[in-house]
Design a protein around this motif. Structure first.
Motif, PDB file in Angstrom:
ATOM      1  N   LEU A 222       0.829  -1.216   0.000  1.00 36.72           N
ATOM      2  CA  LEU A 222       0.000   0.000   0.000  1.00 36.72           C
ATOM      3  C   LEU A 222       0.858   1.258   0.000  1.00 36.72           C
ATOM      4  CD1 LEU A 222      -2.867  -0.925   2.506  1.00 36.72           C
ATOM      5  CD2 LEU A 222      -2.799  -1.203   0.015  1.00 36.72           C
ATOM      6  N   ASP A 223       1.969   1.204   0.753  1.00 34.87           N
ATOM      7  CA  ASP A 223       2.867   2.364   0.822  1.00 34.87           C
ATOM      8  C   ASP A 223       3.545   2.656  -0.515  1.00 34.87           C
ATOM      9  OD1 ASP A 223       2.246   2.738   3.462  1.00 34.87           O
ATOM     10  OD2 ASP A 223       4.111   1.913   4.261  1.00 34.87           O
ATOM     11  N   ASN A 224       3.549   1.672  -1.403  1.00 33.10           N
ATOM     12  CA  ASN A 224       4.211   1.847  -2.691  1.00 33.10           C
ATOM     13  C   ASN A 224       3.221   1.787  -3.858  1.00 33.10           C
ATOM     14  OD1 ASN A 224       7.331   1.965  -2.279  1.00 33.10           O
ATOM     15  ND2 ASN A 224       6.595   0.382  -0.854  1.00 33.10           N
ATOM     16  N   GLY A 225       1.994   2.284  -3.598  1.00 31.89           N
ATOM     17  CA  GLY A 225       1.066   2.573  -4.687  1.00 31.89           C
ATOM     18  C   GLY A 225       0.107   1.488  -5.095  1.00 31.89           C
ATOM     19  N   VAL A 226       0.135   0.331  -4.439  1.00 32.04           N
ATOM     20  CA  VAL A 226      -0.788  -0.745  -4.788  1.00 32.04           C
ATOM     21  C   VAL A 226      -2.047  -0.621  -3.942  1.00 32.04           C
ATOM     22  CG1 VAL A 226      -1.165  -3.244  -4.761  1.00 32.04           C
ATOM     23  CG2 VAL A 226       1.040  -2.305  -5.498  1.00 32.04           C
ATOM     24  N   GLN A 227      -3.210  -0.847  -4.561  1.00 34.13           N
ATOM     25  CA  GLN A 227      -4.458  -0.840  -3.819  1.00 34.13           C
ATOM     26  C   GLN A 227      -5.393  -1.907  -4.355  1.00 34.13           C
ATOM     27  OE1 GLN A 227      -6.656   2.891  -4.414  1.00 34.13           O
ATOM     28  NE2 GLN A 227      -5.288   3.344  -6.120  1.00 34.13           N
ATOM     29  N   VAL A 228      -6.372  -2.280  -3.532  1.00 26.47           N
ATOM     30  CA  VAL A 228      -7.350  -3.285  -3.940  1.00 26.47           C
ATOM     31  C   VAL A 228      -8.030  -2.830  -5.224  1.00 26.47           C
ATOM     32  CG1 VAL A 228      -9.525  -4.400  -3.306  1.00 26.47           C
ATOM     33  CG2 VAL A 228      -7.715  -4.143  -1.598  1.00 26.47           C
ATOM     34  N   GLY A 229      -8.134  -3.746  -6.172  1.00 24.54           N
ATOM     35  CA  GLY A 229      -8.682  -3.450  -7.487  1.00 24.54           C
ATOM     36  C   GLY A 229      -7.630  -3.408  -8.572  1.00 24.54           C
ATOM     37  N   ASP A 230      -6.355  -3.243  -8.167  1.00 28.40           N
ATOM     38  CA  ASP A 230      -5.257  -3.222  -9.136  1.00 28.40           C
ATOM     39  C   ASP A 230      -4.993  -4.614  -9.704  1.00 28.40           C
ATOM     40  OD1 ASP A 230      -4.850  -0.525  -8.806  1.00 28.40           O
ATOM     41  OD2 ASP A 230      -3.196  -0.748  -7.375  1.00 28.40           O
ATOM     42  N   THR A 231      -4.419  -4.627 -10.904  1.00 29.12           N
ATOM     43  CA  THR A 231      -3.945  -5.864 -11.514  1.00 29.12           C
ATOM     44  C   THR A 231      -2.433  -5.933 -11.358  1.00 29.12           C
ATOM     45  OG1 THR A 231      -5.745  -5.943 -13.125  1.00 29.12           O
ATOM     46  CG2 THR A 231      -3.762  -7.206 -13.648  1.00 29.12           C
ATOM     47  N   LEU A 232      -1.936  -7.096 -10.967  1.00 27.14           N
ATOM     48  CA  LEU A 232      -0.514  -7.315 -10.737  1.00 27.14           C
ATOM     49  C   LEU A 232       0.003  -8.410 -11.651  1.00 27.14           C
ATOM     50  CD1 LEU A 232      -0.659  -7.456  -6.826  1.00 27.14           C
ATOM     51  CD2 LEU A 232       0.036  -5.482  -8.202  1.00 27.14           C
ATOM     52  N   ASN A 233       1.182  -8.195 -12.172  1.00 26.75           N
ATOM     53  CA  ASN A 233       1.873  -9.279 -12.874  1.00 26.75           C
ATOM     54  C   ASN A 233       2.711 -10.037 -11.853  1.00 26.75           C
ATOM     55  OD1 ASN A 233       4.687 -10.089 -14.513  1.00 26.75           O
ATOM     56  ND2 ASN A 233       2.768 -10.666 -15.501  1.00 26.75           N
ATOM     57  N   ILE A 234       2.555 -11.342 -11.812  1.00 25.71           N
ATOM     58  CA  ILE A 234       3.201 -12.184 -10.804  1.00 25.71           C
ATOM     59  C   ILE A 234       4.165 -13.155 -11.471  1.00 25.71           C
ATOM     60  CG2 ILE A 234       2.842 -13.871  -8.969  1.00 25.71           C
ATOM     61  CD1 ILE A 234       1.701 -11.110  -8.338  1.00 25.71           C
ATOM     62  N   LYS A 292      13.515 -21.655  -0.751  1.00 24.37           N
ATOM     63  CA  LYS A 292      13.968 -21.403  -2.120  1.00 24.37           C
ATOM     64  C   LYS A 292      12.859 -20.899  -3.038  1.00 24.37           C
ATOM     65  CE  LYS A 292      17.824 -24.663  -1.956  1.00 24.37           C
ATOM     66  NZ  LYS A 292      18.477 -25.832  -2.590  1.00 24.37           N
ATOM     67  N   TRP A 293      11.643 -20.813  -2.516  1.00 28.30           N
ATOM     68  CA  TRP A 293      10.530 -20.322  -3.322  1.00 28.30           C
ATOM     69  C   TRP A 293      10.354 -18.821  -3.113  1.00 28.30           C
ATOM     70  CZ3 TRP A 293       7.453 -22.888  -6.853  1.00 28.30           C
ATOM     71  CH2 TRP A 293       7.668 -24.269  -6.946  1.00 28.30           C
ATOM     72  N   SER A 294      10.153 -18.086  -4.202  1.00 31.49           N
ATOM     73  CA  SER A 294      10.031 -16.634  -4.098  1.00 31.49           C
ATOM     74  C   SER A 294       9.038 -16.092  -5.125  1.00 31.49           C
ATOM     75  CB  SER A 294      11.386 -15.958  -4.295  1.00 31.49           C
ATOM     76  OG  SER A 294      11.901 -16.231  -5.586  1.00 31.49           O
ATOM     77  N   ILE A 295       8.622 -14.856  -4.883  1.00 30.32           N
ATOM     78  CA  ILE A 295       7.654 -14.202  -5.761  1.00 30.32           C
ATOM     79  C   ILE A 295       8.157 -12.811  -6.118  1.00 30.32           C
ATOM     80  CG2 ILE A 295       6.349 -13.309  -3.786  1.00 30.32           C
ATOM     81  CD1 ILE A 295       3.809 -13.553  -5.433  1.00 30.32           C
ATOM     82  N   GLU A 296       7.834 -12.374  -7.345  1.00 30.52           N
ATOM     83  CA  GLU A 296       8.063 -11.012  -7.770  1.00 30.52           C
ATOM     84  C   GLU A 296       6.725 -10.484  -8.306  1.00 30.52           C
ATOM     85  OE1 GLU A 296      11.349 -10.782 -10.485  1.00 30.52           O
ATOM     86  OE2 GLU A 296      12.673 -11.947  -9.159  1.00 30.52           O
ATOM     87  N   ALA A 297       6.375  -9.275  -7.902  1.00 29.15           N
ATOM     88  CA  ALA A 297       5.089  -8.707  -8.293  1.00 29.15           C
ATOM     89  C   ALA A 297       5.267  -7.283  -8.780  1.00 29.15           C
ATOM     90  CB  ALA A 297       4.114  -8.722  -7.098  1.00 29.15           C
ATOM     91  N   THR A 298       4.596  -6.956  -9.888  1.00 28.03           N
ATOM     92  CA  THR A 298       4.671  -5.623 -10.474  1.00 28.03           C
ATOM     93  C   THR A 298       3.267  -5.117 -10.759  1.00 28.03           C
ATOM     94  OG1 THR A 298       6.726  -6.301 -11.577  1.00 28.03           O
ATOM     95  CG2 THR A 298       5.722  -4.227 -12.292  1.00 28.03           C
ATOM     96  N   LYS A 299       2.994  -3.881 -10.344  1.00 23.07           N
ATOM     97  CA  LYS A 299       1.689  -3.284 -10.644  1.00 23.07           C
ATOM     98  C   LYS A 299       1.619  -2.940 -12.125  1.00 23.07           C
ATOM     99  CE  LYS A 299      -1.177   0.735  -9.512  1.00 23.07           C
ATOM    100  NZ  LYS A 299      -1.311   1.944  -8.642  1.00 23.07           N
ATOM    101  N   LYS A 300       0.505  -3.309 -12.775  1.00 21.55           N
ATOM    102  CA  LYS A 300       0.353  -3.034 -14.204  1.00 21.55           C
ATOM    103  C   LYS A 300      -0.310  -1.662 -14.435  1.00 21.55           C
ATOM    104  CE  LYS A 300       0.115  -6.135 -17.191  1.00 21.55           C
ATOM    105  NZ  LYS A 300      -0.326  -7.138 -18.185  1.00 21.55           N
TER     106      LYS A 300
END
Length: 300
Positions: A222-234, A292-300
């Protein structure tokens, strides 16, 4: 008269103080033993033999066999909801009988963890802070006549020491020598936001449903611009290898998307998670969890 009243009040204060000091702590157990045999009940018996008035509870005995990582996660998920002073006993100990240390860790907010020092304290040390760690002195804090047993320290050392500590038959200093604040930790991907992308570990699954839980905090997103309703690339990786990539919508809860649709949400720990509504994301996409499992997420 005033002197008599003062003596009565002083006596009452001392009595109350003594009652507070002798108040017993609860013991909470976590193991990978299951319930198929006598292992857990034997630990109960040892604790109640030390003090029959102790209160003993189960966190879980279904940690996957030898899985130190999951033991560490479950302790952290659970401990904060217990009263301060609780003595936690963790016995997920594939190195039992080797030179790994047996310790009691006291946190800065007054919880105690009795466990092998094998990485099981990784997350509670980070979330609660370490006041001090002491190595269990088995010369005095070990079940009588158990010296020839090398493979059941949960019964012979950990629950016995925990019971003495919880019943105040010993204090923390009497556990054994101080190790300062040093513990064994497991390395993993720490949550961060960098160059427009979020990074985090996938520590564990919501096992019953196959949802993917991450260590990516709601607040960081939330502090970095993501909010409910956004689409994320995972992007999901296992040991650096891409396993799954796709776009998902961030919603509040499962019913906000049609049945069978992928979704993102914030779980009960207020961390980012991924699911299939009324489905099993883990089974469907062969995504699992661990250091060893990780995630990367980017706001579209």
């Amino acid at each position: 008269m005033k002197k008599i009243i003062f003596i009565i009040l002083l006596s009452y204060t001392i009595l109350i103080s003594c009652e507070i000091k002798t108040e017993k702590s609860a013991i909470a157990l976590q193991t990978d033993f299951g319930r198929k045999d006598n292992a857990v009940s034997s630990m109960y018996g040892v604790a109640l033999s030390v003090d029959p008035n102790l209160k003993i509870y189960d966190l879980t005995h279904e940690i996957p066999a030898y899985n130190i990582w999951e033991a560490a996660l479950r302790l952290d998920q659970t401990a904060r909801y217990w009263p301060k002073g609780t003595v936690f006993v963790n016995v997920v100990d594939p190195g039992v009988g080797t030179d790994r240390k047996s310790v009691v860790m006291k946190t800065t907010n007054d919880y105690y963890f009795v466990t092998p020092d094998n990485g099981s304290l990784t997350f509670v040390a980070e979330s609660m802070g370490v006041e001090e760690v002491r190595e269990i002195d088995e010369a005095v804090n070990r079940l009588k006549n158990s010296d020839e047993s090398y493979t059941f320290h949960g019964r012979d050392v950990y629950i016995y020491t925990a019971a003495k500590l919880a019943s105040q038959q010993i204090n923390f200093k009497q556990v054994g020598k101080s190790l300062g604040t040093n513990i064994t930790k497991i390395n993993y991907e720490k949550a961060r936001f960098e160059n427009g992308k979020f990074f985090a570990n996938i520590p564990i699954l919501d096992i019953q449903y196959g949802n993917i839980w991450t260590l990516l905090p709601r607040k960081l997103m939330l502090d970095n611009g993501v909010q409910v309703g956004d689409t994320l690339n995972i992007e999901i990786y296992n040991d650096g290898n891409l396993v799954w990539n796709g776009d998902i919508k961030l919603v509040n809860t499962f019913g906000d998307v049609p049945e069978g649709e992928n979704m993102g949400y914030f779980n009960s720990e207020l961390n980012f998670s991924i699911a299939v509504n009324m489905g099993n994301f883990s089974d469907k996409y062969k995504v699992y969890s661990g250091p060893k499992w990780s995630i990367e997420a980017t706001k579209k």
